[in-house]
Design a protein around this motif. Structure first.
Motif, PDB file in Angstrom:
ATOM      1  N   LEU A  82      22.491  11.329  69.331  1.00  0.00           N
ATOM      2  CA  LEU A  82      22.164  10.108  70.057  1.00  0.00           C
ATOM      3  C   LEU A  82      22.646  10.234  71.487  1.00  0.00           C
ATOM      4  CD1 LEU A  82      23.279   7.493  67.377  1.00  0.00           C
ATOM      5  CD2 LEU A  82      20.951   8.224  67.914  1.00  0.00           C
ATOM      6  N   ASN A  83      21.796   9.852  72.422  1.00  0.00           N
ATOM      7  CA  ASN A  83      22.195   9.907  73.832  1.00  0.00           C
ATOM      8  C   ASN A  83      23.481   9.126  74.037  1.00  0.00           C
ATOM      9  OD1 ASN A  83      20.064  11.491  74.641  1.00  0.00           O
ATOM     10  ND2 ASN A  83      18.770   9.768  75.197  1.00  0.00           N
ATOM     11  N   GLY A  84      24.393   9.715  74.780  1.00  0.00           N
ATOM     12  CA  GLY A  84      25.658   9.062  75.066  1.00  0.00           C
ATOM     13  C   GLY A  84      26.724   9.302  74.015  1.00  0.00           C
ATOM     14  N   HIS A  85      26.387  10.021  72.956  1.00  0.00           N
ATOM     15  CA  HIS A  85      27.338  10.253  71.873  1.00  0.00           C
ATOM     16  C   HIS A  85      27.641  11.730  71.664  1.00  0.00           C
ATOM     17  CE1 HIS A  85      27.281   6.061  70.518  1.00  0.00           C
ATOM     18  NE2 HIS A  85      26.019   6.083  70.888  1.00  0.00           N
ATOM     19  N   SER A  86      27.280  12.573  72.630  1.00  0.00           N
ATOM     20  CA  SER A  86      27.476  14.016  72.486  1.00  0.00           C
ATOM     21  C   SER A  86      28.943  14.396  72.336  1.00  0.00           C
ATOM     22  CB  SER A  86      26.890  14.765  73.692  1.00  0.00           C
ATOM     23  OG  SER A  86      25.501  14.587  73.730  1.00  0.00           O
ATOM     24  N   ALA A  87      29.791  13.818  73.152  1.00  0.00           N
ATOM     25  CA  ALA A  87      31.220  14.163  73.099  1.00  0.00           C
ATOM     26  C   ALA A  87      31.833  13.769  71.761  1.00  0.00           C
ATOM     27  CB  ALA A  87      31.969  13.509  74.252  1.00  0.00           C
ATOM     28  N   ALA A  88      31.480  12.599  71.262  1.00  0.00           N
ATOM     29  CA  ALA A  88      32.011  12.155  69.967  1.00  0.00           C
ATOM     30  C   ALA A  88      31.515  13.062  68.851  1.00  0.00           C
ATOM     31  CB  ALA A  88      31.604  10.706  69.697  1.00  0.00           C
ATOM     32  N   PHE A  89      30.229  13.415  68.891  1.00  0.00           N
ATOM     33  CA  PHE A  89      29.691  14.311  67.868  1.00  0.00           C
ATOM     34  C   PHE A  89      30.380  15.666  67.937  1.00  0.00           C
ATOM     35  CE2 PHE A  89      26.906  17.762  66.598  1.00  0.00           C
ATOM     36  CZ  PHE A  89      26.708  17.425  65.262  1.00  0.00           C
ATOM     37  N   ALA A  90      30.581  16.188  69.143  1.00  0.00           N
ATOM     38  CA  ALA A  90      31.236  17.490  69.305  1.00  0.00           C
ATOM     39  C   ALA A  90      32.648  17.461  68.728  1.00  0.00           C
ATOM     40  CB  ALA A  90      31.267  17.885  70.777  1.00  0.00           C
ATOM     41  N   SER A  91      33.378  16.398  68.987  1.00  0.00           N
ATOM     42  CA  SER A  91      34.736  16.272  68.449  1.00  0.00           C
ATOM     43  C   SER A  91      34.736  16.237  66.925  1.00  0.00           C
ATOM     44  CB  SER A  91      35.411  15.010  68.987  1.00  0.00           C
ATOM     45  OG  SER A  91      35.596  15.106  70.373  1.00  0.00           O
ATOM     46  N   GLU A  92      33.796  15.471  66.357  1.00  0.00           N
ATOM     47  CA  GLU A  92      33.689  15.396  64.896  1.00  0.00           C
ATOM     48  C   GLU A  92      33.279  16.743  64.305  1.00  0.00           C
ATOM     49  OE1 GLU A  92      31.136  12.178  63.708  1.00  0.00           O
ATOM     50  OE2 GLU A  92      32.172  10.771  65.028  1.00  0.00           O
ATOM     51  N   LEU A  93      32.363  17.427  64.965  1.00  0.00           N
ATOM     52  CA  LEU A  93      31.910  18.731  64.492  1.00  0.00           C
ATOM     53  C   LEU A  93      33.053  19.743  64.504  1.00  0.00           C
ATOM     54  CD1 LEU A  93      29.563  20.522  63.540  1.00  0.00           C
ATOM     55  CD2 LEU A  93      29.095  21.017  65.952  1.00  0.00           C
TER      56      LEU A  93
END
Length: 80
Positions: A24-35
């Protein structure tokens, strides 16, 4: 971690993660941290993340032929 397919083979030191859904646009950093947290918790030593690119962000000229891009996302550098 959802929308990720994990490929492993005995004797092969690399785990391949195929991302099957766009972020989702704007959620890349959060996704990267979770990944990263998920990869570390799973104990994967070496990881290759494979994902697609949304053709909607490409120009007409880019859509006319086969394009392959290779880049190392910033988030995976943190695993080292």
């Amino acid at each position: 971690m959802h929308d990720v397919t994990v490929y492993q083979a005995e004797g092969v030191p690399v785990t391949i993660l195929q991302r099957r859904a766009p972020h989702l646009n704007g959620h890349s950093a959060a996704f990267a941290s979770e990944l990263i947290a998920w990869i570390k918790a799973a104990g994967f030593a070496q990881v290759l993340v494979v994902t697609g690119a949304d053709a909607g962000y490409r120009s007409d000229a880019q859509l006319s032929g086969f394009v392959s891009h290779w880049r190392l996302p910033f988030c995976l550098c943190l695993l080292a």
